[in-house]
Write an enzyme that holds these catalytic residues in place. Structure first.
Site, PDB file in Angstrom:
ATOM      1  N   HIS A  38       0.658  -1.095   0.058  1.00 48.39           N
ATOM      2  CA  HIS A  38       0.152   0.247  -0.162  1.00 48.39           C
ATOM      3  C   HIS A  38       1.327   1.420   0.188  1.00 48.39           C
ATOM      4  O   HIS A  38       0.872   2.222  -0.890  1.00 48.39           O
ATOM      5  CB  HIS A  38      -0.684   0.014   1.369  1.00 48.39           C
ATOM      6  CG  HIS A  38      -1.392   1.091   1.389  1.00 48.39           C
ATOM      7  ND1 HIS A  38      -3.290   1.091   0.798  1.00 48.39           N
ATOM      8  CD2 HIS A  38      -1.579   1.882   1.718  1.00 48.39           C
ATOM      9  CE1 HIS A  38      -3.168   2.310   1.514  1.00 48.39           C
ATOM     10  NE2 HIS A  38      -2.012   3.492   2.329  1.00 48.39           N
ATOM     11  N   GLU A  39       2.040   0.841   0.752  1.00 45.38           N
ATOM     12  CA  GLU A  39       2.663   2.343   0.986  1.00 45.38           C
ATOM     13  C   GLU A  39       3.451   2.479  -0.151  1.00 45.38           C
ATOM     14  O   GLU A  39       3.567   3.786  -0.770  1.00 45.38           O
ATOM     15  CB  GLU A  39       3.921   2.104   2.018  1.00 45.38           C
ATOM     16  CG  GLU A  39       3.205   2.173   3.520  1.00 45.38           C
ATOM     17  CD  GLU A  39       2.148   3.928   3.499  1.00 45.38           C
ATOM     18  OE1 GLU A  39       2.154   4.414   2.845  1.00 45.38           O
ATOM     19  OE2 GLU A  39       0.654   3.552   4.751  1.00 45.38           O
ATOM     20  N   HIS A  45       1.649   4.065  -2.941  1.00 45.10           N
ATOM     21  CA  HIS A  45       1.353   5.665  -2.744  1.00 45.10           C
ATOM     22  C   HIS A  45       2.523   6.537  -3.516  1.00 45.10           C
ATOM     23  O   HIS A  45       2.005   7.861  -3.724  1.00 45.10           O
ATOM     24  CB  HIS A  45       1.317   6.290  -1.659  1.00 45.10           C
ATOM     25  CG  HIS A  45       0.165   6.293  -0.803  1.00 45.10           C
ATOM     26  ND1 HIS A  45      -0.855   7.198  -0.953  1.00 45.10           N
ATOM     27  CD2 HIS A  45       0.218   5.514   1.072  1.00 45.10           C
ATOM     28  CE1 HIS A  45      -1.908   6.193  -0.276  1.00 45.10           C
ATOM     29  NE2 HIS A  45      -1.285   5.782   0.645  1.00 45.10           N
ATOM     30  N   GLU A  70      -5.925   6.754  -1.669  1.00 49.34           N
ATOM     31  CA  GLU A  70      -5.360   5.881  -0.844  1.00 49.34           C
ATOM     32  C   GLU A  70      -6.233   4.878  -1.124  1.00 49.34           C
ATOM     33  O   GLU A  70      -6.133   2.901  -0.794  1.00 49.34           O
ATOM     34  CB  GLU A  70      -6.459   6.140   0.827  1.00 49.34           C
ATOM     35  CG  GLU A  70      -5.831   7.179   1.718  1.00 49.34           C
ATOM     36  CD  GLU A  70      -4.324   6.553   2.084  1.00 49.34           C
ATOM     37  OE1 GLU A  70      -4.190   5.124   2.010  1.00 49.34           O
ATOM     38  OE2 GLU A  70      -3.233   7.896   1.964  1.00 49.34           O
ATOM     39  N   ASP A 101      -5.060   1.429  -1.962  1.00 51.09           N
ATOM     40  CA  ASP A 101      -5.334   0.151  -1.468  1.00 51.09           C
ATOM     41  C   ASP A 101      -5.584  -0.978  -2.703  1.00 51.09           C
ATOM     42  O   ASP A 101      -5.424  -2.423  -2.224  1.00 51.09           O
ATOM     43  CB  ASP A 101      -6.569  -0.058  -0.958  1.00 51.09           C
ATOM     44  CG  ASP A 101      -6.838   1.304   0.458  1.00 51.09           C
ATOM     45  OD1 ASP A 101      -5.880   0.700   1.676  1.00 51.09           O
ATOM     46  OD2 ASP A 101      -7.852   1.184   0.869  1.00 51.09           O
TER      47      ASP A 101
HETATM   48 ZN   LIG Z   1      -2.426   5.233   2.609  1.00 52.88          ZN
END
Ligand SMILES: [Zn+2]
Length: 209
Positions: free
Chosen positions: A57-58, A61, A117, A121
């Site tokens: 997830h990170e 980003h 986000e 996800d």
């Molecule tokens: Zn996040």
């Protein structure tokens, strides 16, 4: 002058983040403890959904709608091919539409507010699933159940309303329920039919990475 070595959260906080202006991922000590604890409780699995998705997830980003605008040094600098970026913008619009107006206990979700986000996800669960499928005796039912469990929360209506109006993350129930509906494996694993509530037609399943 921006200090690219300073953290944006204290070490005791159970969290992780990606920062485009320094192109770094930070997992706090407490976040590591939490992931290690889940790992120790699931020793029969090489990976757990939570640790797998949290890291991925990170990472994703770094190239969500914000991260994509910063280069590897953390400077605001366009580094994508025009055609790739245009295609990505289309995917962002689809992601906004996927969540926008979806009803929750306290009102409809705001697709624009939570798009970055939701991209992370979707990237997180997709990459975690790819890793899980490399396991010899993978149990995808357990995988999707663990995914849903990550987002369990208990909160007052007022707190949920506040989150809905300002949190850049989707309401927890939508984080649990929507990303799996974009994955073929979800339909195969639970034999999901067109008449089921979580069914999404193949042409409406969103793939970004
Ligand atoms: Zn996040």
């Amino acid at each position: 002058m921006l200090n690219k070595t300073s953290w944006h959260m204290p070490a005791h906080m159970v969290n992780a983040y990606y920062s485009p202006d320094s192109n770094t991922i930070v997992f706090s000590k407490q976040q590591f403890c939490k992931l290690l604890f889940t790992l120790l409780n699931n020793l029969h699995h090489k990976i757990t959904v939570e640790s797998a998705q949290s890291l991925r997830h990170e990472i994703s980003h770094a190239f969500d709608n914000n991260g994509a605008q910063f280069d590897k040094e953390g400077n605001l600098n366009k580094w994508w091919l025009d055609k790739d970026y245009e295609a990505f913008e289309e995917k962002q619009k689809e992601m906004i539409a996927l969540f926008d107006g979806v009803e929750t206990e306290v009102g409809p979700a705001n697709g624009k507010l939570i798009v970055s986000e939701n991209i992370a996800d979707q990237g997180g669960i997709t990459a975690a699933l790819t890793a899980a499928k490399d396991e010899k005796d993978v149990d995808l039912k357990a995988f999707f159940r663990q995914w849903a469990k990550i987002w369990r929360m208990k909160a007052s209506k007022e707190f949920q309303q506040m989150l809905l109006s300002m949190d850049v993350h989707a309401p927890a129930k939508l984080r649990a329920n929507i990303p799996p509906t974009n994955l073929e494996e979800f339909y195969e694993t639970f034999d999901v039919k067109e008449t089921d509530k979580m069914y999404r037609a193949p042409e409406n399943r969103l793939k970004i990475w």
